[in-house]
Write a protein that holds these residues in place. Structure first.
Motif, PDB file in Angstrom:
ATOM      1  N   LEU A  38     -15.252   3.751  -7.545  1.00 44.85           N
ATOM      2  CA  LEU A  38     -13.943   3.374  -7.027  1.00 44.85           C
ATOM      3  C   LEU A  38     -14.069   2.934  -5.573  1.00 44.85           C
ATOM      4  CD1 LEU A  38     -11.898   6.440  -8.377  1.00 44.85           C
ATOM      5  CD2 LEU A  38     -12.281   4.241  -9.514  1.00 44.85           C
ATOM      6  N   ARG A  86       0.845  -1.199   0.000  1.00 41.29           N
ATOM      7  CA  ARG A  86       0.000   0.000   0.000  1.00 41.29           C
ATOM      8  C   ARG A  86       0.885   1.256   0.000  1.00 41.29           C
ATOM      9  NH1 ARG A  86      -5.268   1.026   1.953  1.00 41.29           N
ATOM     10  NH2 ARG A  86      -5.327  -1.003   2.996  1.00 41.29           N
ATOM     11  N   SER A 106      -4.352   1.114  -3.170  1.00 42.17           N
ATOM     12  CA  SER A 106      -3.648   2.391  -3.123  1.00 42.17           C
ATOM     13  C   SER A 106      -4.581   3.580  -3.332  1.00 42.17           C
ATOM     14  CB  SER A 106      -2.547   2.417  -4.193  1.00 42.17           C
ATOM     15  OG  SER A 106      -2.064   3.726  -4.403  1.00 42.17           O
ATOM     16  N   HIS A 107      -4.626   4.460  -2.350  1.00 46.89           N
ATOM     17  CA  HIS A 107      -5.421   5.673  -2.465  1.00 46.89           C
ATOM     18  C   HIS A 107      -4.913   6.558  -3.601  1.00 46.89           C
ATOM     19  CE1 HIS A 107      -8.083   8.858  -1.025  1.00 46.89           C
ATOM     20  NE2 HIS A 107      -7.082   9.703  -1.146  1.00 46.89           N
ATOM     21  N   ARG A 108      -3.594   6.632  -3.757  1.00 51.19           N
ATOM     22  CA  ARG A 108      -3.025   7.501  -4.779  1.00 51.19           C
ATOM     23  C   ARG A 108      -3.334   6.987  -6.179  1.00 51.19           C
ATOM     24  NH1 ARG A 108      -2.465  12.603  -5.877  1.00 51.19           N
ATOM     25  NH2 ARG A 108      -0.710  13.071  -7.230  1.00 51.19           N
ATOM     26  N   GLN A 109      -3.329   5.677  -6.372  1.00 52.26           N
ATOM     27  CA  GLN A 109      -3.712   5.143  -7.683  1.00 52.26           C
ATOM     28  C   GLN A 109      -5.153   5.517  -8.013  1.00 52.26           C
ATOM     29  OE1 GLN A 109      -1.588   4.281  -9.892  1.00 52.26           O
ATOM     30  NE2 GLN A 109      -1.133   2.087  -9.771  1.00 52.26           N
ATOM     31  N   LEU A 110      -6.030   5.429  -7.032  1.00 53.84           N
ATOM     32  CA  LEU A 110      -7.427   5.769  -7.276  1.00 53.84           C
ATOM     33  C   LEU A 110      -7.614   7.265  -7.514  1.00 53.84           C
ATOM     34  CD1 LEU A 110      -9.179   3.415  -4.705  1.00 53.84           C
ATOM     35  CD2 LEU A 110      -8.917   3.094  -7.177  1.00 53.84           C
ATOM     36  N   GLN A 111      -6.732   8.080  -6.947  1.00 52.29           N
ATOM     37  CA  GLN A 111      -6.777   9.508  -7.270  1.00 52.29           C
ATOM     38  C   GLN A 111      -6.469   9.735  -8.751  1.00 52.29           C
ATOM     39  OE1 GLN A 111      -4.115  11.141  -4.188  1.00 52.29           O
ATOM     40  NE2 GLN A 111      -5.894  12.225  -3.356  1.00 52.29           N
ATOM     41  N   GLU A 116     -11.506   1.696  -2.277  1.00 47.12           N
ATOM     42  CA  GLU A 116     -10.178   1.452  -1.712  1.00 47.12           C
ATOM     43  C   GLU A 116     -10.295   0.333  -0.687  1.00 47.12           C
ATOM     44  OE1 GLU A 116      -6.800   3.732   0.997  1.00 47.12           O
ATOM     45  OE2 GLU A 116      -8.203   4.920  -0.207  1.00 47.12           O
ATOM     46  N   ASP A 141      -8.551  -3.913   0.531  1.00 43.81           N
ATOM     47  CA  ASP A 141      -7.624  -5.024   0.369  1.00 43.81           C
ATOM     48  C   ASP A 141      -8.327  -6.155  -0.372  1.00 43.81           C
ATOM     49  OD1 ASP A 141      -6.109  -7.515   1.079  1.00 43.81           O
ATOM     50  OD2 ASP A 141      -4.910  -6.105   2.239  1.00 43.81           O
ATOM     51  N   ASN A 183       1.315   3.978  -3.100  1.00 37.28           N
ATOM     52  CA  ASN A 183       0.984   5.379  -2.832  1.00 37.28           C
ATOM     53  C   ASN A 183       2.152   6.300  -3.166  1.00 37.28           C
ATOM     54  OD1 ASN A 183      -1.689   5.070  -1.999  1.00 37.28           O
ATOM     55  ND2 ASN A 183      -1.138   4.751   0.146  1.00 37.28           N
ATOM     56  N   ASP A 210      -8.836  -0.921  -5.526  1.00 39.74           N
ATOM     57  CA  ASP A 210      -7.383  -0.902  -5.396  1.00 39.74           C
ATOM     58  C   ASP A 210      -7.002  -0.639  -3.946  1.00 39.74           C
ATOM     59  OD1 ASP A 210      -5.009  -0.715  -7.683  1.00 39.74           O
ATOM     60  OD2 ASP A 210      -4.428   0.181  -5.767  1.00 39.74           O
TER      61      ASP A 210
END
Length: 271
Positions: A120, A28, A104-109, A122, A124, A32, A102
């Protein structure tokens, strides 16, 4: 900061055990921190709404591993390890109703940056936040599975949220690659370690804390994991490297791709 101090901050690559909790936490954080660079480097190749199964460039438009595009209309689809949701966006264009999940929060951003037309989540992959029988299909293009310590747990979760007859299709690094150095050039063509060594690859900091973890399973392991997860394996696809693809992607390259497989795609059915 001196060059010596910077060198000390570089993660140490090693092979050691890593359980589910450590692997999830490490990956994770890694995604990120690295999502921006990943999308800059690979975003053009992946597109905004393409469904690409791996570095070879096998496109779902041609592969039809989920079924003919026209059959996807009105289906509920879960994409696991969706990154910036490129595959889910393609599914939307086919009339499906995808959900992009996903860790990863940053990937979803980045998924939101590209567009807001896909739901979307977030979470596991080992603890899917959905009711039983919520989806007709599930898919994962190099998402989640290579990074989890307990793939059977993930497969059982996928089976739980699928309706009977639903397909589960996922791609991973081809297991044979673990015997070779992760290099795109000639140095990546000679066997360097045992294919049968399942010890995870770990990048860790000076205190021994994992910063990135990837898990190795042999082909036989993957097949047994699929069955233990409650699925029937109906196809195993090993994409050949196409002549049009001249790019290198990490350890994937035309040189290696013309000699040994780089990806394995497992097509499974929930009976």
């Amino acid at each position: 900061m001196s060059q010596e101090q910077e060198a000390r901050q570089e993660p140490e690559a090693t092979r050691r055990d890593s359980d589910s909790t450590e692997s999830s936490h490490a990956n994770r954080g890694w995604w990120n921190r690295n999502a921006d660079d990943y999308q800059i480097e690979h975003g053009t190749f992946l597109g905004d709404d393409r469904f690409v199964w791996g570095p070879e460039g096998l496109d779902e438009v041609e592969a039809e591993l989920l079924g003919p595009p026209e059959s996807l209309k009105d289906l509920d689809v879960l994409e696991i390890g969706a990154g910036a949701a490129q595959c889910s966006r393609w599914l939307t264009r086919q009339g499906a109703r995808p959900v992009a999940l996903d860790l990863s929060h940053r990937q979803l951003q980045h998924a939101l940056r590209i567009g807001d037309d896909v739901p979307l989540v977030e979470a596991d992959a080992g603890a899917l936040p959905f009711r039983d029988g919520s989806f007709d299909l599930a898919c994962s293009a190099y998402g989640a599975i290579p990074f989890v310590a307990d793939p059977v747990r993930v497969f059982r979760e996928v089976r739980r949220v699928l309706r009977p007859g639903g397909r589960w299709v996922f791609s991973v690094t081809h297991p044979i690659r673990w015997a070779f150095p992760d290099e795109p050039g000639p140095e990546g063509l000679s066997v360097a370690s045992s294919y049968f060594d399942r010890t995870p690859y770990v990048e860790q900091d000076e205190q021994g804390r994992a910063m990135y973890v990837e898990h190795h399973r042999t082909v036989g392991d993957r097949v047994r994991d699929v069955v233990a997860g409650g699925f029937r394996l109906v196809d195993l696809v090993e994409p050949e490297w196409p002549a049009w693809n001249t790019q290198e992607w990490g350890g994937w390259s035309p040189l290696r791709g013309n000699l040994i497989p780089g990806s394995a795609i497992f097509v499974c059915v929930r009976d």
